[in-house]
Motif scaffolding. Structure first.
Motif, mmCIF file in Angstrom:
data_model
loop_
_atom_site.group_PDB
_atom_site.id
_atom_site.type_symbol
_atom_site.label_atom_id
_atom_site.label_comp_id
_atom_site.label_asym_id
_atom_site.label_seq_id
_atom_site.Cartn_x
_atom_site.Cartn_y
_atom_site.Cartn_z
ATOM 1 N N LYS A 47 44.743 50.123 36.917
ATOM 2 C CA LYS A 47 44.750 48.670 37.604
ATOM 3 C C LYS A 47 44.613 49.435 38.820
ATOM 4 O O LYS A 47 44.237 48.144 40.115
ATOM 5 N N GLU B 146 45.780 42.293 45.590
ATOM 6 C CA GLU B 146 46.232 42.818 44.539
ATOM 7 C C GLU B 146 46.147 44.915 44.240
ATOM 8 O O GLU B 146 47.133 44.569 43.198
ATOM 9 N N ARG B 147 45.703 45.568 44.953
ATOM 10 C CA ARG B 147 45.211 46.420 44.931
ATOM 11 C C ARG B 147 46.658 47.418 45.713
ATOM 12 O O ARG B 147 47.380 48.439 45.021
ATOM 13 N N SER C 108 47.746 53.097 32.780
ATOM 14 C CA SER C 108 47.830 51.595 32.768
ATOM 15 C C SER C 108 47.608 51.333 34.173
ATOM 16 O O SER C 108 47.212 50.607 34.299
ATOM 17 N N THR D 291 41.594 46.450 40.830
ATOM 18 C CA THR D 291 41.261 45.805 41.777
ATOM 19 C C THR D 291 41.832 46.005 43.263
ATOM 20 O O THR D 291 40.986 46.787 43.658
ATOM 21 N N ALA E 46 49.530 46.961 43.625
ATOM 22 C CA ALA E 46 49.320 47.554 41.803
ATOM 23 C C ALA E 46 49.826 49.081 42.945
ATOM 24 O O ALA E 46 49.954 49.510 42.020
#
Length: 225
Positions: free
Chosen positions: A114, A122-123, A110, A118, A126
């Motif tokens: 992600k 946002e990456r 998960s 992204t 993550a």
């Protein structure tokens, strides 16, 4: 006439969950037949043998079907007593292995997905969360298994669960073009790189370039020139 193989594995070559079942069978020295599944056009065999989840892997043994990779690993360990054991004999150690295997299963993919889906800030977020998850994992198993992260030659239940997925990390990051800060989880990645060099792991993991192409196709990333 040779005896018909009593063990069959319904699998997809790129699935790490299928890889872990193959690793367990090889560690135990069990002969088996692979039945390759097209997940875009699922066969009647898969739909009948795993009607609840309709997913691979499915282990077929003497006419019975067992699904869900962690359950299959335990089935293999309990059914074939000869050869190396996958889980420790000590009940507490066995419980700890199950705990960290479940933790890894719940968090790793998960977190990786992600990162894959992204971009931008946002990456970055993550990646930070993924790194923290790995830190919890490496600290936890270092505490519960004092020699595990130093062992690169023996493959048991936890090594199979983690290695079957974790050893493909370079293919995932190459497909998405992520510059991951490996120094933040140096102990974990050193262990994983060592696991990848184990003969059984090397012969069972999917080819790197082929896996990169599959991930690129699945997530619609631009193909590398």
């Amino acid at each position: 006439m040779s005896k018909k193989c009593e063990v069959k594995l319904v699998r997809a070559w790129f699935s790490s969950y299928c890889t872990r079942v193959e690793l367990a069978l090889k560690v135990k020295g069990i002969s088996y037949e692979c039945i390759e599944e097209d997940l875009r056009n699922k066969s009647d065999l898969l739909l009948i043998r795993n009607p609840v989840h309709k997913k691979v892997p499915v282990l077929l043994h003497n006419g019975n079907a067992i699904s869900e990779s962690l359950i299959i690993l335990e089935y293999i360990d309990e059914c074939w007593k000869d050869g190396p054991t996958l889980l420790p004999c000590d009940p507490y150690q066995r419980a700890q292995v199950r705990f960290w295997a479940n933790y890894f299963d719940q968090k790793y993919m998960s977190g990786m997905i992600k990162i894959l889906v992204t971009s931008g800030s946002e990456r970055d977020k993550a990646i930070g969360e993924f790194s923290e998850m790995l830190k919890v994992f490496e600290e936890g198993i270092s505490k519960d298994f004092s020699t595990l992260l130093c062992s690169k030659d023996s493959i048991g239940f936890l090594e199979i669960v983690v290695g079957s997925t974790g050893c493909n990390y370079r293919a995932f990051f190459e497909a998405v073009g992520v510059d991951y800060p490996f120094e933040k989880n140096q102990k974990y990645f050193s262990w994983i790189d060592g696991l990848r060099e184990c003969p059984l792991m090397k012969e069972t993991l999917p080819p790197h370039d082929k896996l990169v192409a599959k991930i690129t196709e699945k997530f619609n990333f631009p193909a590398k020139s």
